[in-house]
Write a protein that holds these residues in place. Structure first.
Motif, PDB file in Angstrom:
ATOM      1  N   TRP A 335       8.331 -17.744  -1.692  1.00 49.38           N
ATOM      2  CA  TRP A 335       9.083 -16.923  -0.742  1.00 49.38           C
ATOM      3  C   TRP A 335       8.430 -15.539  -0.681  1.00 49.38           C
ATOM      4  N   GLN A 336       8.740 -14.784   0.344  1.00 53.97           N
ATOM      5  CA  GLN A 336       8.174 -13.466   0.546  1.00 53.97           C
ATOM      6  C   GLN A 336       8.994 -12.421  -0.210  1.00 53.97           C
ATOM      7  N   ILE A 337       8.299 -11.475  -0.818  1.00 52.02           N
ATOM      8  CA  ILE A 337       8.963 -10.352  -1.461  1.00 52.02           C
ATOM      9  C   ILE A 337       8.968  -9.192  -0.468  1.00 52.02           C
ATOM     10  N   SER A 338      10.149  -8.741  -0.121  1.00 50.80           N
ATOM     11  CA  SER A 338      10.254  -7.700   0.912  1.00 50.80           C
ATOM     12  C   SER A 338      10.617  -6.333   0.347  1.00 50.80           C
ATOM     13  N   GLN A 339      10.940  -6.273  -0.935  1.00 47.84           N
ATOM     14  CA  GLN A 339      11.384  -4.993  -1.494  1.00 47.84           C
ATOM     15  C   GLN A 339      10.244  -3.984  -1.479  1.00 47.84           C
ATOM     16  N   ARG A 340      10.625  -2.723  -1.331  1.00 54.25           N
ATOM     17  CA  ARG A 340       9.640  -1.646  -1.284  1.00 54.25           C
ATOM     18  C   ARG A 340       8.925  -1.532  -2.627  1.00 54.25           C
ATOM     19  N   VAL A 341       7.628  -1.236  -2.567  1.00 55.22           N
ATOM     20  CA  VAL A 341       6.779  -1.127  -3.757  1.00 55.22           C
ATOM     21  C   VAL A 341       6.352   0.327  -3.936  1.00 55.22           C
ATOM     22  N   GLY A 342       6.471   0.819  -5.136  1.00 52.62           N
ATOM     23  CA  GLY A 342       5.993   2.162  -5.442  1.00 52.62           C
ATOM     24  C   GLY A 342       4.508   2.125  -5.772  1.00 52.62           C
ATOM     25  N   VAL A 343       3.723   2.919  -5.070  1.00 54.11           N
ATOM     26  CA  VAL A 343       2.271   3.002  -5.320  1.00 54.11           C
ATOM     27  C   VAL A 343       1.999   4.329  -6.014  1.00 54.11           C
ATOM     28  N   ILE A 344       1.599   4.250  -7.274  1.00 53.65           N
ATOM     29  CA  ILE A 344       1.394   5.445  -8.101  1.00 53.65           C
ATOM     30  C   ILE A 344      -0.068   5.856  -8.036  1.00 53.65           C
ATOM     31  N   VAL A 345      -0.315   7.127  -7.695  1.00 49.79           N
ATOM     32  CA  VAL A 345      -1.681   7.649  -7.596  1.00 49.79           C
ATOM     33  C   VAL A 345      -1.818   8.825  -8.556  1.00 49.79           C
ATOM     34  N   PRO A 346      -2.382   8.617  -9.752  1.00 50.54           N
ATOM     35  CA  PRO A 346      -2.656   9.746 -10.634  1.00 50.54           C
ATOM     36  C   PRO A 346      -3.834  10.539 -10.083  1.00 50.54           C
ATOM     37  N   ALA A 347      -3.699  11.848 -10.001  1.00 51.75           N
ATOM     38  CA  ALA A 347      -4.728  12.655  -9.338  1.00 51.75           C
ATOM     39  C   ALA A 347      -5.071  13.869 -10.181  1.00 51.75           C
ATOM     40  N   TYR A 348      -6.350  14.026 -10.424  1.00 50.86           N
ATOM     41  CA  TYR A 348      -6.848  15.239 -11.073  1.00 50.86           C
ATOM     42  C   TYR A 348      -8.119  15.662 -10.341  1.00 50.86           C
ATOM     43  N   ASN A 349      -8.008  16.763  -9.598  1.00 46.42           N
ATOM     44  CA  ASN A 349      -9.137  17.278  -8.818  1.00 46.42           C
ATOM     45  C   ASN A 349      -9.709  16.204  -7.884  1.00 46.42           C
ATOM     46  N   GLU A 350      -8.830  15.627  -7.071  1.00 48.54           N
ATOM     47  CA  GLU A 350      -9.221  14.578  -6.135  1.00 48.54           C
ATOM     48  C   GLU A 350      -9.191  15.074  -4.695  1.00 48.54           C
ATOM     49  N   GLU A 351      -9.478  16.356  -4.504  1.00 51.21           N
ATOM     50  CA  GLU A 351      -9.402  16.967  -3.179  1.00 51.21           C
ATOM     51  C   GLU A 351     -10.236  16.214  -2.149  1.00 51.21           C
ATOM     52  N   ALA A 352     -11.408  15.716  -2.551  1.00 50.45           N
ATOM     53  CA  ALA A 352     -12.332  15.098  -1.594  1.00 50.45           C
ATOM     54  C   ALA A 352     -11.804  13.801  -1.016  1.00 50.45           C
ATOM     55  N   GLY A 353     -11.059  13.021  -1.818  1.00 47.63           N
ATOM     56  CA  GLY A 353     -10.700  11.694  -1.347  1.00 47.63           C
ATOM     57  C   GLY A 353      -9.226  11.377  -1.299  1.00 47.63           C
ATOM     58  N   ILE A 354      -8.358  12.281  -1.767  1.00 48.01           N
ATOM     59  CA  ILE A 354      -6.948  11.949  -1.901  1.00 48.01           C
ATOM     60  C   ILE A 354      -6.293  11.675  -0.549  1.00 48.01           C
ATOM     61  N   ALA A 355      -6.745  12.371   0.499  1.00 45.75           N
ATOM     62  CA  ALA A 355      -6.126  12.161   1.818  1.00 45.75           C
ATOM     63  C   ALA A 355      -6.398  10.749   2.319  1.00 45.75           C
ATOM     64  N   ASN A 356      -7.643  10.296   2.176  1.00 47.89           N
ATOM     65  CA  ASN A 356      -7.974   8.928   2.594  1.00 47.89           C
ATOM     66  C   ASN A 356      -7.197   7.900   1.793  1.00 47.89           C
ATOM     67  N   GLY A 426      -7.221   7.906  -7.419  1.00 46.15           N
ATOM     68  CA  GLY A 426      -7.204   8.888  -6.343  1.00 46.15           C
ATOM     69  C   GLY A 426      -8.444   8.884  -5.484  1.00 46.15           C
ATOM     70  N   ASP A 427      -9.358   7.974  -5.723  1.00 44.42           N
ATOM     71  CA  ASP A 427     -10.563   7.888  -4.904  1.00 44.42           C
ATOM     72  C   ASP A 427     -10.686   6.505  -4.267  1.00 44.42           C
ATOM     73  N   THR A 428      -9.562   5.808  -4.124  1.00 46.62           N
ATOM     74  CA  THR A 428      -9.565   4.419  -3.667  1.00 46.62           C
ATOM     75  C   THR A 428      -8.913   4.302  -2.295  1.00 46.62           C
ATOM     76  N   VAL A 429      -9.489   3.447  -1.456  1.00 40.46           N
ATOM     77  CA  VAL A 429      -8.933   3.160  -0.132  1.00 40.46           C
ATOM     78  C   VAL A 429      -8.519   1.695  -0.104  1.00 40.46           C
ATOM     79  N   LEU A 430      -7.257   1.421   0.284  1.00 42.77           N
ATOM     80  CA  LEU A 430      -6.723   0.061   0.282  1.00 42.77           C
ATOM     81  C   LEU A 430      -6.844  -0.593   1.648  1.00 42.77           C
ATOM     82  N   GLU A 431      -7.075  -1.886   1.643  1.00 46.95           N
ATOM     83  CA  GLU A 431      -6.946  -2.670   2.866  1.00 46.95           C
ATOM     84  C   GLU A 431      -5.444  -2.802   3.191  1.00 46.95           C
ATOM     85  N   PRO A 432      -5.075  -2.905   4.452  1.00 48.17           N
ATOM     86  CA  PRO A 432      -3.647  -2.929   4.822  1.00 48.17           C
ATOM     87  C   PRO A 432      -2.851  -4.042   4.162  1.00 48.17           C
TER      88      PRO A 432
END
Length: 699
Positions: A335-356, A426-432
């Motif tokens: 069956w499909q899980i529909s509940q919202r998932v928390g995505v945790i992003v630990p960040a230390y000096n990730e200015e260059a890539g955190i927005a992406n 903090g430097d990772t980009v996810l596929e949808p």
């Protein structure tokens, strides 16, 4: 990302130790290559200018200092054995000589004498003579005076160590009565300049060609009553022994006198007692030569071991990976899980890539909440996230003092409102669809974590392509194997999904090691949870762009993995999921990601130095086989990951350059671990240059 003041810096002595070890190893291997390379004979010029006519009259002892040429009396034979001593055949020859009460002269090479010092002593103790065959059996006709001096003196030093003697007799390799020319005579003069006498044979048994005993006997028998110097091989084999056992009694019955060179020519003092300085220097030289030979032998064994390990891994992958492919194609969540998932992003000096990173998470097809935990950044990371918060209310920013990645992840777990969480660097980009594909596995209540498929997003440079190859072949292919064996050791920090309650049950994310993702995954499995791999949950990470940054990252990874293995070593004796980790995952990890990496430099180092030895062809074929065995899993891995094969064109160059760096990383990590030192967290410089590729989205 722990406070730098809390963990001492890595002692620079480790670098010095590693450099010293490599220098010593290369020096010993270089010496062994020189010693084991048989010198090819030069072509005689044919010119007899300045060569005394008397030197062509037969077996001779030449004193080039005068010059004086002596010939043996009629019906006198000087018996000599060239090369050796040989541990197999020299003792047999000595037994034959003792049985017939004959003395001979053994012209030994310094390299062989260093490895068989007891045989040298036995030859001298039995009353035989020792002569000098040079250190490396090189043709002295083309050697300069310095080379001649080194070849002769080095052999004398070895003899001083082995038997406390030096020798005045020299039998130059490839020089016989029939091959005398002006170049040979110049070499004799150089030998005479160092106070030596030259012994030339006019009878050659040619047993080195390995004929039968009858042919050796025929070649060794004098044609008339003129005295002669007979040269036999000290390493040839059974034909030499049989021929000698038949030759000696035959000559003695015919009235011939067979003796050593000194006995035949009545030469006084052919061997001299070595001084204490020569004995000490000889001991050091002989020990070095012996060590170089043993090191070379050991490395060839390791070469074979590394090749076998690579072959075993290739076979194992070919057997196991198809199982994973079939299971993955058949698997569908009940069956499909529909509940919202928390995505945790630990960040230390990730200015260059955190927005992406944040934007890619927000674009997920599955409902998500983004929790960015700023770990005391000193750049504009917080400012970038706050601007995103103004547009996207699903972003939560939690700030803390710099305490390290493990603490940041625990802070995110505390802030999360969902049972299922995804941890993303903090430097990772996810596929949808990455989050949805991972959380679907949690329909199985036994699963505590899911590993995603991490790909290199900045692969346009050569270094990026090499890391792309490593990720696909070294990481993702192994994860398929681990998944089938139910012993996945790491849900990567770049993309891993977890049950929040399972992590809290084991006390949260530990900061005991530098590989917190590996430590966490192993702890979950020891607590009874299963960890699986979802190859279609894809994220893109920014790989280090410089060799220095790459070294820091992989050094930390490898050292942290060793820490985690040691921490969870008791899993070997535990049951259930822990036992599968301990008896399947940890051995596989140690053998193929640590042991193989430690001994694999042997393949390249041995092949490099072996090119200058007689075994060059055999070792070169083994090395090429090693590369082919690594290429086969590469093609399989790229096909399974839906990647084009074109990057594999740089695989050969990767094996030569990039692989050496990875080997040194593992070796340095092992040395650091054995020394008990701790590493600081190595923060990498990010440039925000991740470019997700369409090829990576193919399923």
């Amino acid at each position: 990302m722990p406070r730098r003041s809390r963990i001492p810096r890595t002692p620079r002595a480790h670098w010095l130790l590693l450099g010293l070890v490599l220098l010593v190893l290369c020096g010993l291997l270089g010496l062994d290559s020189v010693l084991s390379r048989a010198g090819a004979p030069s072509t005689p010029s044919g010119s007899r200018q300045f060569v005394p006519e008397s030197a062509f009259a037969g077996g001779s002892v030449i004193d080039p200092r005068e010059p004086v040429v002596q010939h043996p009396p009629d019906r006198h034979l000087a018996l000599t054995f060239a090369d050796g001593p040989d541990p197999q055949w020299t003792p047999v020859l000595l037994d034959v000589l003792a049985r017939h009460q004959v003395h001979a002269t053994f012209f030994v090479t310094g390299a062989q004498a260093a490895e068989n010092q007891a045989l040298v002593r036995r030859i001298v103790d039995a009353g035989h003579e020792i002569g000098n065959r040079t250190l490396t059996r090189t043709d002295l006709r083309q050697a300069g005076d310095l080379r001649v001096q080194l070849e002769l003196q080095a052999t004398d030093l070895v003899l001083a160590s082995a038997a406390g003697i030096t020798t005045d007799l020299v039998q130059p390799p490839y020089a016989t009565t029939g091959s005398l020319d002006y170049d040979a005579w110049k070499a004799f003069l150089r030998i005479g300049n160092h106070g030596r006498q030259v012994v030339l044979a006019d009878l050659d048994s040619q047993d080195w060609r390995q004929p039968d005993a009858a042919a050796v006997l025929a070649n060794s028998t004098p044609r008339d009553d003129r005295g002669a110097v007979l040269m036999m091989s000290g390493t040839a084999g059974p034909a030499t022994v049989e021929a000698l056992d038949r030759l000696l009694p035959g000559l003695q019955r015919s009235g011939w006198q067979v003796d050593s060179v000194g006995g035949t020519f009545q030469l006084p003092g052919t061997m001299n007692e070595a001084g204490i300085v020569d004995r000490i220097a000889g001991t050091l030289l002989a020990t070095t030569i012996w060590s170089s030979a043993r090191l070379s032998d050991a490395l060839r064994v390791l070469l074979l071991a590394a090749t076998v390990l690579v072959a075993l891994r290739g076979v194992f992958v070919l057997l196991v990976v198809p199982i994973h492919v079939r299971r993955s194609r058949r698997w569908e969540p009940p069956w499909q899980i529909s509940q919202r998932v928390g995505v945790i992003v630990p960040a230390y000096n990730e200015e260059a890539g955190i927005a992406n990173t944040v934007r890619s998470i927000l674009a997920s097809e599955h409902p998500v909440e983004v929790i960015v935990v700023d770990d005391g950044s000193t750049d504009r990371t917080v400012e970038v996230v706050e601007r995103l918060q103004e547009r996207f209310p699903r972003i939560r920013l939690v700030r803390q003092e710099n305490s390290g990645k493990a603490v940041a992840l625990n802070t995110g777990l505390t802030a999360a409102n969902s049972e299922l969480v995804v941890m993303v660097d903090g430097d990772t980009v996810l596929e949808p669809d990455a989050v949805g594909r991972m959380v679907a596995h949690f329909t199985d209540p036994a699963i505590g974590a899911v590993s995603g498929n991490v790909k290199v997003g900045n692969r346009r440079s050569l270094l990026g392509r090499w890391q792309h190859i490593e990720y696909v072949i070294g990481f993702n292919l192994d994860r398929r194997v681990y998944d089938v064996l139910h012993c996945t050791p790491t849900a990567p920090g770049a993309l891993g999904a977890f049950r929040r309650s399972a992590i809290l049950e084991i006390g949260g994310v530990s900061d005991d090691t530098l590989a917190e993702d590996t430590d966490l995954t192993m702890a979950l499995e020891r607590a009874g949870w299963r960890v699986v791999y979802e190859q279609n949950a894809i994220s893109w990470t920014e790989a280090p762009a410089t060799y220095g940054q790459l070294w820091k990252q992989r050094y930390r990874w490898c050292y942290g993995t060793l820490q985690a293995i040691w921490k969870h070593r008791r899993a070997v004796v535990e049951r259930g999921a822990a036992g599968r980790l301990g008896r399947r995952g940890l051995p596989y990890l140690l053998v193929f990601q640590v042991l193989l990496q430690v001994i694999s430099p042997v393949v390249d180092v041995t092949a490099c130095f072996a090119l200058f030895t007689e075994d060059a062809g055999e070792v070169a074929l083994t090395w090429l086989g090693f590369l082919v065995l690594q290429a086969v899993p590469g093609v399989i891995a790229f096909r399974l990951d839906g990647e084009p094969l074109r990057p594999l064109l740089v695989l050969p160059l990767q094996q030569i350059v990039y692989r050496q760096l990875m080997y040194l990383v593992v070796v340095q990590s092992v040395i650091t671990a054995l020394a008990g030192a701790r590493l600081p967290w190595q923060k990498l410089e990010r440039r925000g240059r991740i470019v997700p590729l369409a090829a990576g989205r193919r399923r």
